[in-house]
Design an enzyme around this catalytic site. Sequence first.
Site, PDB file in Angstrom:
ATOM      1  N   ARG A 129       4.181 -21.720  13.679  1.00  0.00           N
ATOM      2  CA  ARG A 129       2.957 -20.962  14.196  1.00  0.00           C
ATOM      3  C   ARG A 129       3.513 -19.968  15.315  1.00  0.00           C
ATOM      4  O   ARG A 129       2.730 -19.761  16.389  1.00  0.00           O
ATOM      5  CB  ARG A 129       2.171 -22.214  14.961  1.00  0.00           C
ATOM      6  CG  ARG A 129       1.537 -23.016  14.058  1.00  0.00           C
ATOM      7  CD  ARG A 129       0.563 -23.659  14.805  1.00  0.00           C
ATOM      8  NE  ARG A 129      -0.137 -24.581  13.776  1.00  0.00           N
ATOM      9  CZ  ARG A 129       0.102 -25.789  13.636  1.00  0.00           C
ATOM     10  NH1 ARG A 129       0.808 -26.537  14.284  1.00  0.00           N
ATOM     11  NH2 ARG A 129      -0.509 -26.617  12.721  1.00  0.00           N
ATOM     12  N   LYS A 151       2.211  -4.657  14.983  1.00  0.00           N
ATOM     13  CA  LYS A 151       1.644  -4.820  13.784  1.00  0.00           C
ATOM     14  C   LYS A 151       2.670  -5.401  12.733  1.00  0.00           C
ATOM     15  O   LYS A 151       3.748  -4.728  12.795  1.00  0.00           O
ATOM     16  CB  LYS A 151       0.979  -3.388  13.043  1.00  0.00           C
ATOM     17  CG  LYS A 151      -0.162  -3.035  13.866  1.00  0.00           C
ATOM     18  CD  LYS A 151      -0.782  -1.789  12.913  1.00  0.00           C
ATOM     19  CE  LYS A 151      -2.201  -1.429  13.460  1.00  0.00           C
ATOM     20  NZ  LYS A 151      -2.566  -0.264  13.059  1.00  0.00           N
ATOM     21  N   GLU A 193       5.925  11.263  11.621  1.00  0.00           N
ATOM     22  CA  GLU A 193       5.277  10.577  12.743  1.00  0.00           C
ATOM     23  C   GLU A 193       5.305  10.951  13.952  1.00  0.00           C
ATOM     24  O   GLU A 193       4.540  11.099  14.778  1.00  0.00           O
ATOM     25  CB  GLU A 193       5.643   8.997  12.478  1.00  0.00           C
ATOM     26  CG  GLU A 193       5.610   8.143  11.336  1.00  0.00           C
ATOM     27  CD  GLU A 193       4.194   7.737  11.031  1.00  0.00           C
ATOM     28  OE1 GLU A 193       3.137   7.982  11.893  1.00  0.00           O
ATOM     29  OE2 GLU A 193       3.896   7.108  10.197  1.00  0.00           O
ATOM     30  N   LYS A 235       2.848   5.963  22.114  1.00  0.00           N
ATOM     31  CA  LYS A 235       2.267   4.897  21.454  1.00  0.00           C
ATOM     32  C   LYS A 235       1.968   3.498  22.306  1.00  0.00           C
ATOM     33  O   LYS A 235       1.079   2.859  21.929  1.00  0.00           O
ATOM     34  CB  LYS A 235       3.307   4.419  20.443  1.00  0.00           C
ATOM     35  CG  LYS A 235       2.972   3.038  19.503  1.00  0.00           C
ATOM     36  CD  LYS A 235       3.226   3.074  18.000  1.00  0.00           C
ATOM     37  CE  LYS A 235       2.319   1.903  17.710  1.00  0.00           C
ATOM     38  NZ  LYS A 235       2.637   1.747  16.076  1.00  0.00           N
ATOM     39  N   GLU A 245      -6.666  -2.438  17.698  1.00  0.00           N
ATOM     40  CA  GLU A 245      -7.472  -1.307  16.917  1.00  0.00           C
ATOM     41  C   GLU A 245      -9.058  -1.485  16.550  1.00  0.00           C
ATOM     42  O   GLU A 245      -9.607  -1.215  15.303  1.00  0.00           O
ATOM     43  CB  GLU A 245      -6.518  -1.150  15.305  1.00  0.00           C
ATOM     44  CG  GLU A 245      -7.037   0.239  14.860  1.00  0.00           C
ATOM     45  CD  GLU A 245      -6.182   0.488  13.642  1.00  0.00           C
ATOM     46  OE1 GLU A 245      -4.961   0.402  13.727  1.00  0.00           O
ATOM     47  OE2 GLU A 245      -6.564   1.015  12.638  1.00  0.00           O
ATOM     48  N   ARG A 249      -6.665   3.011  18.969  1.00  0.00           N
ATOM     49  CA  ARG A 249      -5.526   2.933  18.050  1.00  0.00           C
ATOM     50  C   ARG A 249      -5.625   3.523  16.882  1.00  0.00           C
ATOM     51  O   ARG A 249      -4.659   3.839  16.353  1.00  0.00           O
ATOM     52  CB  ARG A 249      -5.315   1.235  18.068  1.00  0.00           C
ATOM     53  CG  ARG A 249      -3.821   1.271  17.493  1.00  0.00           C
ATOM     54  CD  ARG A 249      -3.252  -0.030  17.607  1.00  0.00           C
ATOM     55  NE  ARG A 249      -1.944  -0.313  17.011  1.00  0.00           N
ATOM     56  CZ  ARG A 249      -0.989  -1.119  17.118  1.00  0.00           C
ATOM     57  NH1 ARG A 249      -1.231  -2.015  17.932  1.00  0.00           N
ATOM     58  NH2 ARG A 249       0.138  -1.030  16.549  1.00  0.00           N
ATOM     59  N   ASN A 253      -3.664   6.947  13.488  1.00  0.00           N
ATOM     60  CA  ASN A 253      -3.781   7.036  11.738  1.00  0.00           C
ATOM     61  C   ASN A 253      -4.111   8.370  11.441  1.00  0.00           C
ATOM     62  O   ASN A 253      -4.561   8.688  10.283  1.00  0.00           O
ATOM     63  CB  ASN A 253      -4.783   5.959  11.246  1.00  0.00           C
ATOM     64  CG  ASN A 253      -4.460   4.481  11.464  1.00  0.00           C
ATOM     65  OD1 ASN A 253      -3.342   4.315  11.332  1.00  0.00           O
ATOM     66  ND2 ASN A 253      -5.479   3.701  11.838  1.00  0.00           N
ATOM     67  N   HIS A 256      -3.432   9.511   7.989  1.00  0.00           N
ATOM     68  CA  HIS A 256      -3.043   8.453   7.176  1.00  0.00           C
ATOM     69  C   HIS A 256      -4.408   8.004   6.011  1.00  0.00           C
ATOM     70  O   HIS A 256      -3.582   7.568   4.980  1.00  0.00           O
ATOM     71  CB  HIS A 256      -2.829   7.236   8.023  1.00  0.00           C
ATOM     72  CG  HIS A 256      -1.654   7.116   8.743  1.00  0.00           C
ATOM     73  ND1 HIS A 256      -1.234   7.998   9.628  1.00  0.00           N
ATOM     74  CD2 HIS A 256      -0.612   6.313   8.515  1.00  0.00           C
ATOM     75  CE1 HIS A 256       0.095   7.894   9.986  1.00  0.00           C
ATOM     76  NE2 HIS A 256       0.349   6.435   9.601  1.00  0.00           N
ATOM     77  N   HIS A 260      -2.477   7.615   2.519  1.00  0.00           N
ATOM     78  CA  HIS A 260      -2.612   6.398   1.928  1.00  0.00           C
ATOM     79  C   HIS A 260      -2.902   6.807   0.252  1.00  0.00           C
ATOM     80  O   HIS A 260      -2.304   6.070  -0.651  1.00  0.00           O
ATOM     81  CB  HIS A 260      -3.271   5.412   2.408  1.00  0.00           C
ATOM     82  CG  HIS A 260      -2.806   4.938   3.388  1.00  0.00           C
ATOM     83  ND1 HIS A 260      -3.339   4.189   4.502  1.00  0.00           N
ATOM     84  CD2 HIS A 260      -1.371   4.658   4.010  1.00  0.00           C
ATOM     85  CE1 HIS A 260      -2.786   3.696   5.645  1.00  0.00           C
ATOM     86  NE2 HIS A 260      -1.294   4.007   5.160  1.00  0.00           N
ATOM     87  N   HIS A 274       6.591   7.480   2.907  1.00  0.00           N
ATOM     88  CA  HIS A 274       5.384   7.517   3.660  1.00  0.00           C
ATOM     89  C   HIS A 274       5.256   8.604   4.982  1.00  0.00           C
ATOM     90  O   HIS A 274       4.213   9.205   4.995  1.00  0.00           O
ATOM     91  CB  HIS A 274       5.412   6.012   4.445  1.00  0.00           C
ATOM     92  CG  HIS A 274       4.321   5.689   5.527  1.00  0.00           C
ATOM     93  ND1 HIS A 274       2.908   5.551   5.034  1.00  0.00           N
ATOM     94  CD2 HIS A 274       4.316   5.971   6.986  1.00  0.00           C
ATOM     95  CE1 HIS A 274       2.224   5.598   6.237  1.00  0.00           C
ATOM     96  NE2 HIS A 274       2.895   5.741   7.211  1.00  0.00           N
TER      97      HIS A 274
HETATM   98  N1  GLY Z   1       1.253   2.459  12.807  1.00  0.00           N
HETATM   99  C1  GLY Z   1       0.072   2.732  13.415  1.00  0.00           C
HETATM  100  C2  GLY Z   1      -0.114   1.494  14.447  1.00  0.00           C
HETATM  101  O1  GLY Z   1       0.663   0.916  14.810  1.00  0.00           O
HETATM  102  O2  GLY Z   1      -1.208   1.431  14.742  1.00  0.00           O
END
Ligand code: GLY
Length: 377
Positions: A129, A151, A193, A235, A245, A249, A253, A256, A260, A274
Amino acid sequence: MNETMMSNIDTVPVNLPDRAYNIRLGPGLLSTAGAEIAPFLRRPKTWIVTDQTVANLHLDTLQKGLDNAGISSASLALPPGESTKYWPEFTRTVEWLLEQKVERNDVIIAFGGGVIGDLAGFAAAVLRRGVNFIQIPTSLLAQVDSSVGGKTGINAPQGKNLIGAFHQPKLVLADSDVLNTLPKRDFLAGYGEVVKYGLLGDAKFFDWLEQNGADVASGDLAARLHTVRRSVEMKAEIVLRDETEQGDRALLNLGHTFCHALENVTGYSERLLHGEGVAIGCALAFQLSQKLGLCSQEDPSRVRAHLKAMGMKTDLADIPGDLPDAETLLAIMGQDKKVVDGQLRFILAKGIGQAFVASDVPSEAVLSVLQEALAAR
Ligand code: GLY
């Protein structure tokens, strides 16, 4: 730890309430990892999840660095590449950690690029957990983006990163030396990025990249440190405002949604990495913004000029092989996980450094940008 090494190390804090952690960046951090990590350990033992490429190049240095501080370590090296980021290798990792008798108060280390950081972070999120983990990112993309912000996850046959959790690391160690062993293509993909940060929220940083991008690519340490530091500062600021997000946040993207769809139709393969998709996606997002009358005509040209000057993939024409028509690409975008109430969310821009989230973008405008980009192939 020797003083010369210490003096080159910078700290960027991620001040999340109850889960604050530091991003440490600079050269030599693998060799001094033991001293960096020791304060987080309840017993002098840790477990490293990595991939075979990173293990061949850097695992010895990291394990010696841990050993110098009296920390023993065991490692699991997974196959490199995006195909590792699915249930089979994830299950293998969790079961290995259980066999190793990793306890709830132990700390595991994610040592690799984005695939390893996401997979090992997710393993840490669910093991007993939730156990603590430390990110040691080895690609530029992982250093400036995926290792920061919590993430974690794996891919599903239905799409990328659809299975996962938010689980913040206890520490991020971004060693600039490891960037020297990256193939040029991977480095430039990570730079996609980096450019994204300038474009989404810091026009001065974009100016700086235009002036100094060549030094960043050629390995100038000061230029690389500034690049990684400014990226992770941005960031960290965004993650602090919106960890899960719900709003801002999503700015991360930028590019993106296009990316994608392009990754999907190129099979998540070597045809398009990517970060390359992010760079092309940023150029298309600016094209779309200009078509909608949000930014000047000059902005998309400037974005593309910088990407081209860096020798990066910039246009759909730079993707080898066939691509489907604009309608098919648009339909794939409609399945993106950023769709809310059936509405596609795009990150658009009022200019360089002025991105915002838009949920009411007319699909005809997107279609026309895609048609023009495909026609130029
Ligand atoms: N790579 C996008 C984020 O971490 O929100």
